[in-house]
Write an enzyme that holds these catalytic residues in place. Structure first.
Site, PDB file in Angstrom:
ATOM      1  N   HIS A 155       0.878  -1.170   0.000  1.00  0.00           N
ATOM      2  CA  HIS A 155       0.000   0.000   0.000  1.00  0.00           C
ATOM      3  C   HIS A 155       0.915   1.219   0.000  1.00  0.00           C
ATOM      4  O   HIS A 155       1.956   1.213   0.658  1.00  0.00           O
ATOM      5  CB  HIS A 155      -0.899  -0.011   1.238  1.00  0.00           C
ATOM      6  CG  HIS A 155      -1.816   1.168   1.311  1.00  0.00           C
ATOM      7  ND1 HIS A 155      -2.813   1.372   0.382  1.00  0.00           N
ATOM      8  CD2 HIS A 155      -1.874   2.213   2.181  1.00  0.00           C
ATOM      9  CE1 HIS A 155      -3.454   2.496   0.695  1.00  0.00           C
ATOM     10  NE2 HIS A 155      -2.906   3.017   1.783  1.00  0.00           N
ATOM     11  N   HIS A 168      -3.251   9.165   1.304  1.00  0.00           N
ATOM     12  CA  HIS A 168      -3.307   7.872   0.604  1.00  0.00           C
ATOM     13  C   HIS A 168      -4.737   7.527   0.225  1.00  0.00           C
ATOM     14  O   HIS A 168      -5.680   8.196   0.624  1.00  0.00           O
ATOM     15  CB  HIS A 168      -2.714   6.781   1.512  1.00  0.00           C
ATOM     16  CG  HIS A 168      -3.571   6.461   2.694  1.00  0.00           C
ATOM     17  ND1 HIS A 168      -4.160   5.237   2.863  1.00  0.00           N
ATOM     18  CD2 HIS A 168      -3.948   7.195   3.766  1.00  0.00           C
ATOM     19  CE1 HIS A 168      -4.858   5.228   3.992  1.00  0.00           C
ATOM     20  NE2 HIS A 168      -4.743   6.416   4.551  1.00  0.00           N
ATOM     21  N   CYS A 172      -3.379   2.753  -5.419  1.00  0.00           N
ATOM     22  CA  CYS A 172      -2.706   3.615  -4.447  1.00  0.00           C
ATOM     23  C   CYS A 172      -1.285   3.988  -4.878  1.00  0.00           C
ATOM     24  O   CYS A 172      -0.821   5.101  -4.601  1.00  0.00           O
ATOM     25  CB  CYS A 172      -2.695   2.974  -3.067  1.00  0.00           C
ATOM     26  SG  CYS A 172      -1.906   1.353  -3.010  1.00  0.00           S
TER      27      CYS A 172
END
Length: 169
Positions: free
Chosen positions: A30, A42, A131
């Site tokens: 991530h 994010h 992401c």
């Protein structure tokens, strides 16, 4: 190094615009962008009702415990403290600025992109708007994802770049 020590290292050493990578034990990561004072911008879980939140916590997180927050289609670009980002046990967090063969944009451009995108809802697409695409777009001005198997490394994903540019207009 324990996870809380990794977080402390990020808080002590990261600079605005650094790429923050949360490496999961299942082989993917991530990504977010460091925003100062322990905060990361994010892709996060979109606003959810009580039923969806309970489903995520009591079903998805139990069935797939190595995944952290599973993004179910809709995401929201959020600013969260690094310690509040839900990651699975065994994850590692690092400053990962050297994995994309690009030079960072000037800080004023990074700030402009971050500010323009913050708070937007968008549909998560694993291969084309994820992401890592987001974080690299904020830092470099182009969306790149190097963790998709079989894809050319350090190549711009034009769909991601166009999506984020459109959101900024």
């Amino acid at each position: 190094m324990e996870y809380y020590q990794q977080i402390q290292y990020i808080e002590d050493n990261a600079r605005f615009g650094d790429l923050i990578e949360f490496s999961y034990p299942v082989g993917f990561s991530h990504w977010g962008v460091y925003d100062g004072e322990g905060y990361v911008v994010h892709f996060a879980v979109a606003d959810e009702g009580k039923l969806t939140r309970k489903f995520r916590k009591f079903v998805l997180q139990k069935l797939v415990p190595l995944s952290g927050d599973i993004l179910l289609g809709e995401t929201k670009i959020r600013r969260q403290h690094i310690a509040d980002i839900n990651v699975p046990r065994g994850a590692h967090v690092t400053i990962s600025n050297n994995l994309h063969a690009r030079r960072p944009s000037p800080e004023c451009d990074i700030r402009q992109r971050r500010t323009a995108l913050l708070g937007h809802d968008l549909h998560y697409k694993l291969l084309s708007v994820n992401c890592e695409h987001f974080a690299t777009f904020v830092r470099y001005g182009v969306g790149i994802c190097n963790q998709i198997p079989g894809r050319t490394k350090n190549k711009e994903c034009q769909e991601a770049t166009k999506t984020f540019q459109r959101l900024m207009s």
